[in-house]
Design a protein around this motif. Structure first.
Motif, PDB file in Angstrom:
ATOM      1  N   THR A   1       0.739  -1.097  -0.139  1.00 62.14           N
ATOM      2  CA  THR A   1       0.074  -0.016  -0.057  1.00 62.14           C
ATOM      3  C   THR A   1       0.818   1.331   0.160  1.00 62.14           C
ATOM      4  OG1 THR A   1      -0.117  -0.156   2.434  1.00 62.14           O
ATOM      5  CG2 THR A   1      -2.054  -1.127   1.020  1.00 62.14           C
ATOM      6  N   GLY A   2       1.912   1.226   0.775  1.00 66.11           N
ATOM      7  CA  GLY A   2       2.964   2.367   0.895  1.00 66.11           C
ATOM      8  C   GLY A   2       3.446   2.620  -0.775  1.00 66.11           C
ATOM      9  N   ASN A   3       3.700   1.716  -1.515  1.00 65.74           N
ATOM     10  CA  ASN A   3       4.371   1.786  -2.898  1.00 65.74           C
ATOM     11  C   ASN A   3       2.957   2.343  -3.694  1.00 65.74           C
ATOM     12  OD1 ASN A   3       7.009   1.061  -2.948  1.00 65.74           O
ATOM     13  ND2 ASN A   3       6.289  -0.780  -2.320  1.00 65.74           N
ATOM     14  N   MET A   4       1.778   1.793  -3.551  1.00 66.53           N
ATOM     15  CA  MET A   4       0.775   2.396  -4.410  1.00 66.53           C
ATOM     16  C   MET A   4       0.587   3.942  -4.016  1.00 66.53           C
ATOM     17  SD  MET A   4      -2.421   3.700  -4.087  1.00 66.53           S
ATOM     18  CE  MET A   4      -3.135   3.082  -2.581  1.00 66.53           C
ATOM     19  N   GLY A   5       0.840   4.127  -2.526  1.00 66.37           N
ATOM     20  CA  GLY A   5       0.551   5.773  -2.068  1.00 66.37           C
ATOM     21  C   GLY A   5       1.880   6.583  -2.942  1.00 66.37           C
ATOM     22  N   ILE A   6       2.881   6.032  -2.968  1.00 70.51           N
ATOM     23  CA  ILE A   6       3.844   6.759  -3.696  1.00 70.51           C
ATOM     24  C   ILE A   6       3.669   7.160  -5.182  1.00 70.51           C
ATOM     25  CG2 ILE A   6       6.448   6.627  -4.398  1.00 70.51           C
ATOM     26  CD1 ILE A   6       6.709   5.115  -1.733  1.00 70.51           C
ATOM     27  N   ILE A   7       3.129   6.336  -5.786  1.00 71.11           N
ATOM     28  CA  ILE A   7       2.817   6.566  -7.294  1.00 71.11           C
ATOM     29  C   ILE A   7       1.746   7.667  -7.375  1.00 71.11           C
ATOM     30  CG2 ILE A   7       2.002   5.546  -9.349  1.00 71.11           C
ATOM     31  CD1 ILE A   7       3.009   2.632  -8.374  1.00 71.11           C
ATOM     32  N   ALA A   8       0.731   7.511  -6.476  1.00 72.56           N
ATOM     33  CA  ALA A   8      -0.412   8.386  -6.379  1.00 72.56           C
ATOM     34  C   ALA A   8       0.155   9.728  -6.236  1.00 72.56           C
ATOM     35  CB  ALA A   8      -1.324   8.047  -5.378  1.00 72.56           C
ATOM     36  N   TRP A   9       1.135   9.821  -5.271  1.00 77.70           N
ATOM     37  CA  TRP A   9       1.708  11.276  -4.988  1.00 77.70           C
ATOM     38  C   TRP A   9       2.521  11.813  -6.290  1.00 77.70           C
ATOM     39  CZ3 TRP A   9       3.644   8.533  -0.132  1.00 77.70           C
ATOM     40  CH2 TRP A   9       2.651   8.229   0.891  1.00 77.70           C
ATOM     41  N   ILE A  10       3.130  10.852  -6.963  1.00 77.61           N
ATOM     42  CA  ILE A  10       3.933  11.332  -8.190  1.00 77.61           C
ATOM     43  C   ILE A  10       3.009  11.835  -9.212  1.00 77.61           C
ATOM     44  CG2 ILE A  10       5.498  10.456  -9.971  1.00 77.61           C
ATOM     45  CD1 ILE A  10       6.636   8.537  -7.898  1.00 77.61           C
ATOM     46  N   SER A  11       2.033  10.998  -9.384  1.00 76.84           N
ATOM     47  CA  SER A  11       0.990  11.414 -10.326  1.00 76.84           C
ATOM     48  C   SER A  11       0.475  12.805  -9.975  1.00 76.84           C
ATOM     49  CB  SER A  11      -0.123  10.230 -10.373  1.00 76.84           C
ATOM     50  OG  SER A  11      -1.339  10.535 -11.278  1.00 76.84           O
ATOM     51  N   GLY A  12       0.110  12.850  -8.627  1.00 78.87           N
ATOM     52  CA  GLY A  12      -0.443  14.348  -8.298  1.00 78.87           C
ATOM     53  C   GLY A  12       0.328  15.578  -8.543  1.00 78.87           C
ATOM     54  N   THR A  13       1.652  15.307  -8.312  1.00 75.89           N
ATOM     55  CA  THR A  13       2.856  16.357  -8.475  1.00 75.89           C
ATOM     56  C   THR A  13       2.769  16.523 -10.205  1.00 75.89           C
ATOM     57  OG1 THR A  13       4.599  14.713  -8.649  1.00 75.89           O
ATOM     58  CG2 THR A  13       3.981  15.770  -6.460  1.00 75.89           C
ATOM     59  N   MET A  14       2.914  15.457 -10.630  1.00 77.16           N
ATOM     60  CA  MET A  14       2.811  15.626 -12.299  1.00 77.16           C
ATOM     61  C   MET A  14       1.495  16.438 -12.807  1.00 77.16           C
ATOM     62  SD  MET A  14       4.565  12.249 -13.490  1.00 77.16           S
ATOM     63  CE  MET A  14       5.249  12.763 -15.117  1.00 77.16           C
ATOM     64  N   MET A  15       0.505  16.134 -12.309  1.00 78.16           N
ATOM     65  CA  MET A  15      -0.522  16.950 -12.687  1.00 78.16           C
ATOM     66  C   MET A  15      -0.197  18.546 -12.484  1.00 78.16           C
ATOM     67  SD  MET A  15      -2.988  15.116 -13.923  1.00 78.16           S
ATOM     68  CE  MET A  15      -3.272  13.399 -13.788  1.00 78.16           C
ATOM     69  N   ASN A  16       0.120  19.017 -11.165  1.00 77.99           N
ATOM     70  CA  ASN A  16       0.552  20.276 -10.970  1.00 77.99           C
ATOM     71  C   ASN A  16       1.639  20.687 -11.825  1.00 77.99           C
ATOM     72  OD1 ASN A  16       1.797  22.602  -8.597  1.00 77.99           O
ATOM     73  ND2 ASN A  16      -0.371  22.724  -9.431  1.00 77.99           N
ATOM     74  N   ILE A  17       2.541  20.139 -12.157  1.00 72.54           N
ATOM     75  CA  ILE A  17       3.667  20.462 -12.942  1.00 72.54           C
ATOM     76  C   ILE A  17       3.182  20.845 -14.532  1.00 72.54           C
ATOM     77  CG2 ILE A  17       5.943  19.736 -14.053  1.00 72.54           C
ATOM     78  CD1 ILE A  17       6.588  18.294 -11.414  1.00 72.54           C
ATOM     79  N   TYR A  18       2.284  19.879 -14.975  1.00 74.54           N
ATOM     80  CA  TYR A  18       1.671  20.099 -16.103  1.00 74.54           C
ATOM     81  C   TYR A  18       0.946  21.741 -16.067  1.00 74.54           C
ATOM     82  CZ  TYR A  18      -2.202  19.998 -19.352  1.00 74.54           C
ATOM     83  OH  TYR A  18      -2.990  20.232 -20.707  1.00 74.54           O
ATOM     84  N   GLU A  19       0.057  21.796 -15.054  1.00 71.85           N
ATOM     85  CA  GLU A  19      -0.504  23.017 -14.957  1.00 71.85           C
ATOM     86  C   GLU A  19       0.474  24.317 -14.864  1.00 71.85           C
ATOM     87  OE1 GLU A  19      -4.325  22.674 -12.176  1.00 71.85           O
ATOM     88  OE2 GLU A  19      -2.488  21.738 -11.287  1.00 71.85           O
ATOM     89  N   ARG A  20       1.619  24.057 -14.312  1.00 74.48           N
ATOM     90  CA  ARG A  20       2.548  25.142 -14.404  1.00 74.48           C
ATOM     91  C   ARG A  20       3.170  25.379 -15.599  1.00 74.48           C
ATOM     92  NH1 ARG A  20       1.765  28.979 -12.200  1.00 74.48           N
ATOM     93  NH2 ARG A  20       3.485  29.604 -11.001  1.00 74.48           N
ATOM     94  N   VAL A  21       3.768  24.177 -15.902  1.00 73.24           N
ATOM     95  CA  VAL A  21       4.327  24.235 -17.350  1.00 73.24           C
ATOM     96  C   VAL A  21       3.578  24.639 -18.443  1.00 73.24           C
ATOM     97  CG1 VAL A  21       5.654  22.726 -19.047  1.00 73.24           C
ATOM     98  CG2 VAL A  21       6.139  22.600 -16.815  1.00 73.24           C
ATOM     99  N   SER A  22       2.385  24.320 -18.592  1.00 74.88           N
ATOM    100  CA  SER A  22       1.426  24.854 -19.595  1.00 74.88           C
ATOM    101  C   SER A  22       1.224  26.326 -19.462  1.00 74.88           C
ATOM    102  CB  SER A  22      -0.204  24.374 -19.109  1.00 74.88           C
ATOM    103  OG  SER A  22      -0.069  22.992 -19.699  1.00 74.88           O
ATOM    104  N   GLU A  23       1.213  27.120 -18.181  1.00 77.36           N
ATOM    105  CA  GLU A  23       1.150  28.493 -18.102  1.00 77.36           C
ATOM    106  C   GLU A  23       2.370  29.087 -18.665  1.00 77.36           C
ATOM    107  OE1 GLU A  23       0.636  30.000 -14.390  1.00 77.36           O
ATOM    108  OE2 GLU A  23       0.833  31.954 -14.580  1.00 77.36           O
ATOM    109  N   TYR A  24       3.440  28.348 -18.168  1.00 78.89           N
ATOM    110  CA  TYR A  24       4.785  29.044 -18.739  1.00 78.89           C
ATOM    111  C   TYR A  24       5.010  28.883 -20.252  1.00 78.89           C
ATOM    112  CZ  TYR A  24       9.979  29.609 -18.953  1.00 78.89           C
ATOM    113  OH  TYR A  24      11.265  30.020 -19.100  1.00 78.89           O
ATOM    114  N   VAL A  25       4.674  27.733 -20.843  1.00 75.97           N
ATOM    115  CA  VAL A  25       5.060  27.703 -22.482  1.00 75.97           C
ATOM    116  C   VAL A  25       3.914  28.515 -23.195  1.00 75.97           C
ATOM    117  CG1 VAL A  25       6.195  25.630 -22.279  1.00 75.97           C
ATOM    118  CG2 VAL A  25       3.741  25.445 -22.730  1.00 75.97           C
ATOM    119  N   ASN A  26       2.700  28.865 -22.680  1.00 72.70           N
ATOM    120  CA  ASN A  26       1.924  29.817 -23.138  1.00 72.70           C
ATOM    121  C   ASN A  26       2.178  31.164 -23.097  1.00 72.70           C
ATOM    122  OD1 ASN A  26      -0.781  28.607 -24.535  1.00 72.70           O
ATOM    123  ND2 ASN A  26      -0.683  27.481 -22.440  1.00 72.70           N
TER     124      ASN A  26
END
Lengths: 411, 422
Positions: free
Chosen positions: B272-297
């Motif tokens: 379960t701990g490893n599953m959680g880590i993947i979820a946390w990575i996925s969540g951070t990538m969502m935010n990076i996507y948002e921030r990078v989208s703003e940057y490249v626009n």
């Protein structure tokens, strides 16, 4: 054998004075910085600023290239490239941010005072700032950036952050939200690569930090390089004399950047030597699997430690190879040529890609100790990544490589 | 305009409850976390900024009751078959704002899994601890104390090391355990933890799994000392420190499950701990996507938005592709955790190995692609105002929690190739 001597470098190419300087710096940074950083961490006022003073003023890195008649050391032959690497490698081993600062100063000195391209008027005007003061003179650059906001003039596919207009014997500079390469909050002298109104050829203009119209924003937080307190700048009708223009055209900038990248590559090499020392101690002493197995003797972790050593060795050779290129203009061309500039750009990017990966691997081996500040490794990791970001977008730097190697015209 | 909600989710097994929880968590992060997170690094010692949003989420919203049975004031999710997919949704939303916070949140529940999941529900202990979590609007932090000074991730390597290196001892004295030892790095310590699950040995040096004991300790018991929080490269919301146990006395029935079973179900904790880590990575990538989208626009290259450059597009595509793939992997892991009937028990070494594999694969991919995205942003990639560097620092640490990358590799190779000696 000194641990650091394990990694090969062209020792025969260095002067005895280079080796002495490296040895002195090694002792100095260990005492002045490395022994104190557990207590002082990355404190600018208590640790980093005094250390910069020691390096630049007491050791004399900020006097290195200037002629003796102007108060300098007149170590301004191309072979000084080896000195730069030997020195900044030791500084980078203790703190990349300090090496980063010193690289700015040494690159500007080289661009103005190298014997083959000596700029008499500029040296006479600028060198007293470096040679007569008792405080470190902090140098920063404002360089073209790939991505900019609206309305910025272009140079070689990059945006120029500051516009200059010549009016009689004065340059007037304007620019908003300008991001310097370092120390926007503290720099005493900015070297600005400006777009010139009505002309295609940019100008490299030296702007003192206290000139009217130059404003500094609030220091911003960043990943690493605590020795560089950076802030965005504003240029509102900043006026400097015509003589503040150090050069026009690409050659001078390429020369500056070639030497700048040399210093940065040396800093990466130094950071990796520090990384080696950290992982060596870990590998020698850590016991795993409850069977008394020493960490470095495990086939999996030992192999990764081997890969780390390989990458450190390669980065060190690359840094010294760039020194060789700059030290031998007869063989490789002038530092201001596109060929040498491209080689320098390739080497510095490769050095930082390798440094980032190498420290990543080292952190993996050390697990939580890798990211605990107590073990010191993580500061190199943050610093290396920050320098890499300041090098500019790698995706677009590749166009510079293509331009030289394939004769690409439109990128 | 594309948003993070355009990335694929396995809709066929996401319940309406997940979407409801997701929207609650997103609103909470937008109001309570994201406006303050750029100052979290400097708040690592006191949590002046970090604690209030936790109090709201865990205490006032009552999320910390989630695993407890409804008759004890909880939500009864511990015995559901959609716990982990729901957890994935929540973890991802929190990590989008701050993965350190997501980890601290997850670890509130982690030690409680020993007593709240079928087939090893420990009703007596749930009743004992329910008031701490369900009878208050204050946040109650829990910790799982494993790592020790001498062994690092040896303790997580139960299958091979078999607990032989554990030096925290639990000695029976009448109807009590007497615990002595020293733990390092548990999430939610550094003074935060009110309840700790402590991995002990009842027979030092033994390789008998029956001698591995997980015993609950409250922080206010005599002999428990939490040291100050460590200073780290990131993840300030995940407070860690030393914990010392000096002749700490707890009732015998504070042992999580019992001889043999504590060790057996430890695998469940790993999965379960490893599953959680993947979820946390996925969540951070969502935010990076948002921030990078703003940057490249916002940023221009040769008169056009940066995103319109072909070379940049190649990297942006790689990043979006990584998000797609990692999110699918993560949800699949969550599904595997929920559906024992299809994928086998969570404590099975095969499942543990698969979770390890998927976790270390996703972290490696994150580190590579996010490092490249930072480079694209030039000086702004290292600028805290753009948030990407924070996620980069934080996720690197996720690579190393719960055992190093090399431990993951060993466990994966051991299972998939039936190796026996490591």
């Amino acid at each position: 054998m000194n641990d650091l001597e394990l990694f090969p470098y062209p020792k025969h190419r260095l002067q005895a004075t280079d080796l002495d300087l490296a040895a002195s710096l090694k002792g100095l940074v260990e005492k002045q910085i490395m022994d104190k950083r557990l207590e002082l961490k990355e404190d600018y006022e208590q640790l980093l600023k005094p250390s910069l003073g020691k390096l630049m003023v007491e050791i004399g890195l900020q006097r290195m290239f200037w002629p003796e008649k102007l108060g300098g050391e007149e170590h301004n032959e191309p072979g000084a490239a080896y000195t730069v690497v030997a020195a900044l490698e030791q500084v980078g081993r203790a703190d990349i941010g300090l090496a980063f600062q010193a690289a700015h100063s040494l690159a500007l000195q080289a661009a103005l005072a190298l014997e083959a391209n000596y700029m008499e008027q500029q040296c006479a005007a600028i060198s007293p700032l470096f040679c007569e003061g008792t405080q470190p003179l902090i140098v920063s650059f404002i360089l073209p950036a790939f991505a900019e906001e609206e309305g910025v003039p272009e140079w070689r596919g990059k945006g120029l952050q500051v516009k200059a207009r010549r009016s009689g014997d004065t340059w007037e500079l304007n620019g908003a939200k300008v991001r310097p390469t370092c120390s926007g909050a503290d720099a005493d002298l900015f070297g600005v690569w400006c777009a010139v109104e009505g002309e295609n050829e940019p100008a490299f203009i030296l702007v003192p930090g206290d000139v009217p119209g130059l404003t500094r924003g609030e220091e911003f937080l960043k990943t690493g390089l605590a020795a560089s307190r950076n802030a965005d700048l504003g240029f509102a009708s900043v006026k400097v004399p015509a003589s503040a223009c150090a050069w026009r055209g690409d050659e001078g900038l390429y020369r500056l950047l070639s030497w700048y990248y040399l210093g940065l590559a040396a800093a990466a090499s130094g950071a990796l030597l520090a990384t080696y020392e950290i992982i060596k101690e870990w590998g020698d002493n850590r016991v795993i699997k409850g069977r008394g197995q020493i960490f470095k003797e495990n086939p999996l972790t030992g192999a990764l430690m081997g890969e780390i050593a390989k990458d450190i060795a390669v980065v060190r050779l690359l840094a010294y190879n760039l020194a060789e290129i700059l030290a031998e203009p007869g063989a490789y061309g002038d530092a201001g040529s596109l060929a040498v500039f491209t080689s320098a750009l390739i080497i510095v990017h490769q050095a930082y890609v390798a440094a980032e990966n190498t420290i990543h691997h080292t952190m993996e081996l050390m697990a939580s100790a890798g990211y605990a500040k107590e073990w010191q490794l993580e500061r190199y990791w943050r610093d290396v990544k920050t320098v890499q970001c300041y090098l500019g977008a790698y995706e677009l730097a590749k166009h510079d490589f293509a331009r030289w190697f394939y004769g690409t015209k439109t990128l | 305009m594309r948003t993070i909600d355009d990335f694929t989710r396995p809709l066929e097994y996401i319940s309406p409850m997940c979407d409801l929880l997701g929207s609650i968590f997103r609103e909470w992060t937008e109001k309570e976390v994201i406006p303050y997170r750029r100052r979290f690094d400097e708040d690592y010692l006191e949590h002046h900024l970090i604690h209030p949003p936790f109090k709201k989420l865990l205490g006032e919203y009552g999320i910390q009751r989630m695993l407890f049975p409804e008759d004890l004031g909880g939500w009864g999710l511990g015995t559901s078959n959609y716990l982990y997919v729901a957890a994935y949704c929540m973890f991802e939303e929190i990590a989008r704002a701050d993965s350190g916070m997501a980890m601290a949140f997850g670890v509130v529940f982690w030690p409680l899994l020993f007593i709240s999941l079928e087939p090893h529900v420990n009703r007596r202990l749930l009743e004992e601890f329910a008031p701490m979590f369900c009878g208050t609007n204050e946040v109650t932090f829990a910790a799982l104390c494993m790592t020790e000074p001498q062994g690092g991730s040896d303790i997580e390597n139960v299958e091979i090391v078999k607990g032989t290196t554990i030096q925290t001892t639990a000695v029976q004295d009448g109807d009590e355990w007497v615990i002595n030892g020293h733990k390092l790095w548990p999430t939610n310590t550094g003074g935060l933890a009110r309840l700790m699950a402590v991995v002990c040995t009842t027979n030092p040096g033994s390789d008998d799994p029956r001698d591995i004991a997980v015993i609950y300790v409250k922080d206010d018991m005599p002999g428990v000392t939490q040291g100050p929080p460590y200073d780290k490269a990131g993840m300030a919301a995940d407070m860690n420190g030393d914990v010392w146990y000096e002749n700490v006395r707890v009732p015998l029935w504070y042992r999580a499950i019992g001889p043999g079973d504590d060790a057996k179900y430890f695998g469940e904790i790993m999965s379960t701990g490893n599953m959680g880590i993947i979820a946390w990575i996925s969540g951070t990538m969502m935010n990076i996507y948002e921030r990078v989208s703003e940057y490249v626009n916002r940023k221009k290259y040769r008169g056009k938005p940066l995103k319109e450059n072909d070379a940049v597009a190649g990297l942006l595509a790689d990043f979006a592709t990584h998000i797609e793939a990692i999110r699918i992997i993560g949800y699949q892991c969550a599904r595997m955790c929920d559906r024992h009937d299809l994928y086998g028990p969570l404590w099975d070494p095969g499942l543990v190995a698969k979770m390890r594999a998927q976790r270390y694969f996703t972290v490696d991919r994150f580190i590579d692609i996010t490092g490249r995205v930072m480079n694209l942003m030039e000086a702004y990639g290292a600028d805290r105002d753009w948030d990407v560097e924070k996620h980069w620092r934080d996720v690197k640490m996720l690579q190393m929690v719960e055992g190093s990358k090399q431990l993951c590799q060993i466990e994966v190779a051991r299972w998939f190739y039936e190796a026996e000696t490591y």
